[in-house]
Design an enzyme around this catalytic site. Structure first.
Site, PDB file in Angstrom:
ATOM      1  CB  CYS B  89      13.148  63.149   6.431  1.00 10.86           C
ATOM      2  SG  CYS B  89      12.354  64.098   7.548  1.00 10.86           S
ATOM      3  CG  HIS B 197      15.005  66.535   3.884  1.00  9.33           C
ATOM      4  ND1 HIS B 197      14.127  65.822   3.224  1.00  9.33           N
ATOM      5  CD2 HIS B 197      14.881  66.943   5.042  1.00  9.33           C
ATOM      6  CE1 HIS B 197      13.178  65.552   4.215  1.00  9.33           C
ATOM      7  NE2 HIS B 197      13.372  66.425   5.186  1.00  9.33           N
ATOM      8  CD  GLU B 199      15.571  64.775  -0.092  1.00 12.71           C
ATOM      9  OE1 GLU B 199      16.573  64.772   0.568  1.00 12.71           O
ATOM     10  OE2 GLU B 199      14.391  65.111   0.470  1.00 12.71           O
TER      11      GLU B 199
END
Lengths: 744, 225
Positions: B89, B197, B199
């Site tokens: 990002c 993302h 994560e």
């Protein structure tokens, strides 16, 4: 020659009687700085002068409440955390209505910033943002601009600070055409042994200013928010503050870093009325005095006067009292985060607020009259009967029957109040923090308590059309719906914050709305063991700008918080598998007064709102939570706006699975059964219907097996025949309103 | 697993904790946190993550100011030595601004910020980051950004595709990215930038574990080496 003329007094929003009170408190004429300080401290926004008397009657206590109303936010015990810590949830909701109408992006953005500060001021890391928004008619010429601006402002601020916006509610009604409501809520999690309060103590302790510099923005914001909108609202644009979420993010990290040391005596954010209210509240809460050296206040521009510094509402600023000798360590932390840090005064024992500037005393006010002894009014209000006559709600007339339930359902889902809010919530980062377990679209938002198996369930609720038709029942309903939404995900409801949005309290009918709603809320909170731990009042939500002193609907927005011990035992609304049985449990079905069916399909706002049986609400919530905990329930959804049919449609759309349900024998009206908005009901699915029916019977609850999960259509059957609609068509209708409105 | 991972924090980073938590959840070893003002990286870093957020408030241009911070010079040197670098990002934006990756990320075509779980199609499946996926596989990872519209000139895009440097493509393009590109690798394959993302997709409670696979691939690859 006096600089304080009657015109100057009036321009500061003080009545002649209140000015007399100022003269009496000081024993002399105030100077302009002092008058400005009285003006903001005695504004409705800061002093709660019309509401305090009634707010005192709300229940605020429970064994799990650590701190109730009066501090920056409410604090509740949520049990053990990792590594033997004790955890607390800290939360509050606040309005930013007036600024958001004038300048929607900045108004909404700074509303989010302000409520975040209220929560991290107390030592919590913010973990979730919510909101409650009310707009006027979608075809009002300003409304699209206002919705776009507010949503972008909430997203622009929340996304940047890295706090997920996980849910909220949005309504549309013509009563908000000239006065939209933007209520923002933040929930944070703190170590229960490290909660920070605002009481300034320790004579000689340094008072420290941190964060952004002070500018000329937002001067008199609190006074502006305490009056009706006149014809001059465009001229009030300079009273709206400008937010900088980047600085807020730095401020969060710097404050939490300093809070992990042992340096802070007290801390308070500079919100409405800025340096004035923060310093007065800190000194008042500490039963101390305060002396500030205005030459040391970090200013954005040269030549700012003490009057401007005291009344500025520049954002992202905090005031702290430090332990002596900790200044250098604290300063190093704030410098590392590239923030201003200045010792600007000290705690005294004079119980006066003294300001010095250029070597002269420019203000010396006893603290008592400013805060604790501020004016308080018991404003007159009309009786319930007089109110009903004034409100003019028609009795419920003959209701048109629904001859094609599926078609009516599809039409309802495309109306503004029931349409999918995807256009809104996709603009919010709902997942930063990586602990979001449920976001918008379900009953309550669910956020895991970081590093544990626990999770917090959060819901914002209010049905203003119910509150208008019957303030007492509407107040009860707002609390009961928050309780129900939290129960529906499997969490135990613990406590409530609120944001009480009303019109002009000097009108006895508006005051009757306020008192009625509060009485209803209080009764509901007591029965449901759901105390109110924080809140905010926003009055004077009336607008002359759109023609004719029209008040908003009474809107006591509720923010409920609940706890689940193990987030893996959590219910969601989507159907899980074909063959699962569908049962509605809780209250009876059939109340069409004030329903969306009546209003959105037939253009009638009639009848009483659905009554809330509080004991029933409690039993129904307990039963549903047990069905979830026992692993019986495979999906749960609360029944509210739009009734059973809408609840079923939402469960179908969330999963893509259809269902077939039948009107029970002996029920003559399909409209009443499928679209009635009776309270205390949940739709529950399970592999078999019997365990649900048995649990309901044991608790003395009504329960009706409706049918099963099957296919990819929603099918309504009755002896008259059947009516069906594809889930995909429902979804398209559900999305159509915002897509057509916003992207056209 | 015997390696050290580092996560960089800029003023305004807000996915740095999430990245560190994901790294520890997958590898079992805490990540080293690195402050933006540090001119030198800790010794012996085997993997560097540049996380998401709004570094410097996204003022000037997303990622532009962070790209000029001292720590990014050190990251560029490490990348040149072959240390794997992941930018997610805002981290992806920073890597394009430093020139570690080609192209640029512009305002979303739909103007609005968009947070959504998006289906991705795996492109390259031979890099350190993507070996545990297979080319053409569909995975789901959320995006949350305002400036994710990937742009490069046609020559560059042709080269990226020709050299198998496209790691992920959007199955449903949420932001107008050229050729649906969601993530790109550098020519050596040790730097990956992506808007989604990973994560945030480490375990079932988050809605899936398609992101976990990326971290597993990196850490298994590093352990073998």
């Amino acid at each position: 020659m006096s600089e304080i003329t009657p015109d100057v007094v009036e321009a500061h929003g003080l009545s002649p009687e209140e000015y007399e009170r100022v003269l009496h408190a000081l024993g002399r004429e105030p100077n302009l700085v002092e008058l400005g300080i009285f003006s903001v401290m005695w504004s409705e926004h800061c002093s709660y002068k019309s509401s305090r008397f009634h707010l005192k009657k709300l229940p605020t206590e429970a064994p799990w409440v650590i701190c109730g109303p009066g501090e920056n936010a409410g604090v509740i015990d949520i049990g053990d955390g990792p590594d033997g810590t004790k955890l607390a949830a800290i939360f509050k909701m606040e309005s930013h209505n007036h600024p958001s109408y004038i300048e929607p992006y900045q108004g909404a953005a700074t509303g989010v910033g302000g409520i975040l500060r209220d929560v991290f001021t107390m030592g919590a890391r913010p973990v979730a943002n919510m909101n409650a928004l009310r707009f006027g008619r979608p075809d009002h010429p300003k409304m699209k601009h206002l919705v776009k601006g507010v949503v972008e402002g909430i997203g622009g601020y929340g996304n940047c600070v890295g706090v997920p916006t996980v849910g909220g509610e949005t309504n549309f009604h013509k009563a908000y055409d000239g006065n939209i409501l933007v209520n923002a809520m933040t929930v944070g999690v703190a170590d229960a042994d490290k909660i920070f309060y605002s009481a300034a103590t320790g004579v000689g302790n340094p008072i420290v200013y941190v964060g952004s510099k002070t500018g000329r923005d937002g001067i008199h914001g609190a006074t502006m928010a305490s009056a009706d909108f006149g014809d001059d609202i465009e001229e009030k644009r300079p009273t709206v503050q400008v937010g900088d979420p980047f600085v807020e993010k730095l401020l969060i990290e710097a404050c939490l870093e300093l809070m992990s040391t042992d340096a802070i005596v007290a801390i308070q954010d500079m919100g409405a009325a800025g340096l004035t209210s923060s310093s007065v509240e800190m000194a008042t809460n500490g039963k101390a005095g305060i002396r500030l050296d205005m030459d040391k206040v970090p200013c954005r521009e040269e030549g700012m006067t003490p009057y401007e510094m005291m009344l500025s509402e520049s954002q992202e600023r905090m005031l702290m009292v430090l332990k002596p000798g900790k200044e250098a360590m604290a300063e190093a932390i704030f410098r590392k985060w590239e923030l201003d840090f200045a010792v600007i005064g000290e705690v005294t024992d004079t119980q006066h607020m003294v300001l010095e500037f250029g070597g002269e005393v420019v203000c010396d006010i006893p603290l008592g009259p400013l805060a604790a002894d501020a004016p308080e009014y018991e404003r007159p209000y009309v009786s319930r009967e007089e109110y009903a006559a004034w409100a003019g709600t028609k009795p419920l007339g003959e209701v048109p029957e629904s001859t094609d339930v599926a078609a009516d359902l599809k039409a309802l889902l495309a109306t503004p109040d029931l349409a999918s809010r995807k256009w809104i919530w996709e603009q919010y980062d709902s997942q930063v923090g990586a602990d979001t377990l449920q976001k918008s679209g379900g009953d309550a938002a669910v956020v895991r308590v970081h590093g544990t198996k626990k999770a917090l369930a959060i819901s914002t609720d209010c049905t203003p059309r119910y509150c208008y038709a019957d303030p007492y029942e509407g107040g009860k309903q707002a609390i009961a719906e928050a309780y129900r939404n939290i129960s529906a995900v499997g969490a135990t409801p613990l406590a409530v914050t609120n944001c009480l949005n009303f019109g002009n309290p000097q009108r006895p009918e508006i005051m009757a709305q306020f008192v009625g709603c509060l009485n209803g809320m209080g009764d509901a909170c007591r029965t449901l063991d759901f105390p109110i731990v924080s809140g905010n009042v926003s009055l004077y939500n009336e607008s002359k700008a759109t023609g004719g002193g029209s008040a908003i609907l009474p809107t006591p927005a509720i923010g409920g918080v609940g706890l689940m011990q193990d987030h893996e035992i959590m219910a969601t609304i989507g159907f899980k598998a074909a063959g699962h049985q569908i049962v509605v449990i809780g209250g009876e079905s059939g109340h069409l007064g004030q329903s969306l069916y009546l209003r959105n399909l037939h253009g009638r706002e009639e009848g009483p709102p659905p009554p809330v049986g509080l004991e029933l609400a409690k039993r129904a919530g307990e039963t549903v939570r047990k069905l979830i905990a026992d692993g019986v329930a495979t999906a749960v959804h609360d029944c509210s706006d739009g009734g059973l049919a809408v609840a079923l449609a939402e469960m179908a759309m969330a999963s893509g699975l259809g269902c077939a349900v039948a009107l029970p024998e002996g029920r003559s009206s399909a409209a009443a059964f499928w679209f009635g908005e009776d309270q205390s009901r949940y739709v529950v699915t399970a592999a078999e219907a019997e365990p649900i029916l048995e649990a309901a019977e044991a608790a003395g609850l009504a329960a009706v097996a409706l049918g099963d999960v099957e296919g990819d259509e929603v099918v309504f059957r009755s002896i008259a025949g059947e009516s069906r609609v594809a889930v995909a068509d429902l979804k398209a209708a559900h999305l159509s309103f915002f897509e057509e409105w916003m992207e056209a | 697993m015997a390696f050290t991972a580092g996560v960089i924090t800029f003023p305004g980073s807000n996915c740095d904790r999430d990245m560190a938590v994901a790294i520890e959840a997958v590898s079992g070893k805490p990540a080293t946190r690195i402050w933006h003002g540090d001119a030198a990286l800790p010794d012996g870093l085997d993997f560097i993550a540049v996380p998401g957020g709004f570094s410097y408030g996204d003022y000037l241009r997303s990622g532009a100011m962070a790209a000029n911070s001292p720590v990014m010079r050190a990251v560029a040197e490490a990348a040149a030595r072959g240390v794997p670098v992941l930018g997610v990002c805002n981290g992806f934006q920073i890597l394009t601004e430093t020139g570690l990756l080609p192209g640029a990320l512009m305002r979303n075509a739909g103007i609005h910020f968009v947070c959504r779980e998006v289906p991705l199609i795996v492109g390259n499946d031979t890099s350190l980051f993507t070996t545990k996926y297979s080319a053409g596989q569909e995975i789901v990872i959320p995006v949350a950004h305002h400036d994710g519209n990937y742009y490069a000139d046609d020559e560059t895009l042709d080269r990226l595709e020709g050299e198998d440097q496209v790691a992920f493509r959007y199955a449903q393009n949420p932001n107008g990215s050229a050729r649906d590109i969601a993530g790109v690798l550098n020519a050596k394959g040790n730097v990956l930038g992506m808007m989604p993302h990973p994560e945030r997709m480490i375990e079932a409670a988050q809605g899936g574990d398609d992101g976990r696979v990326l971290f597993e691939a990196v850490f298994e690859g590093l352990s073998v080496a």
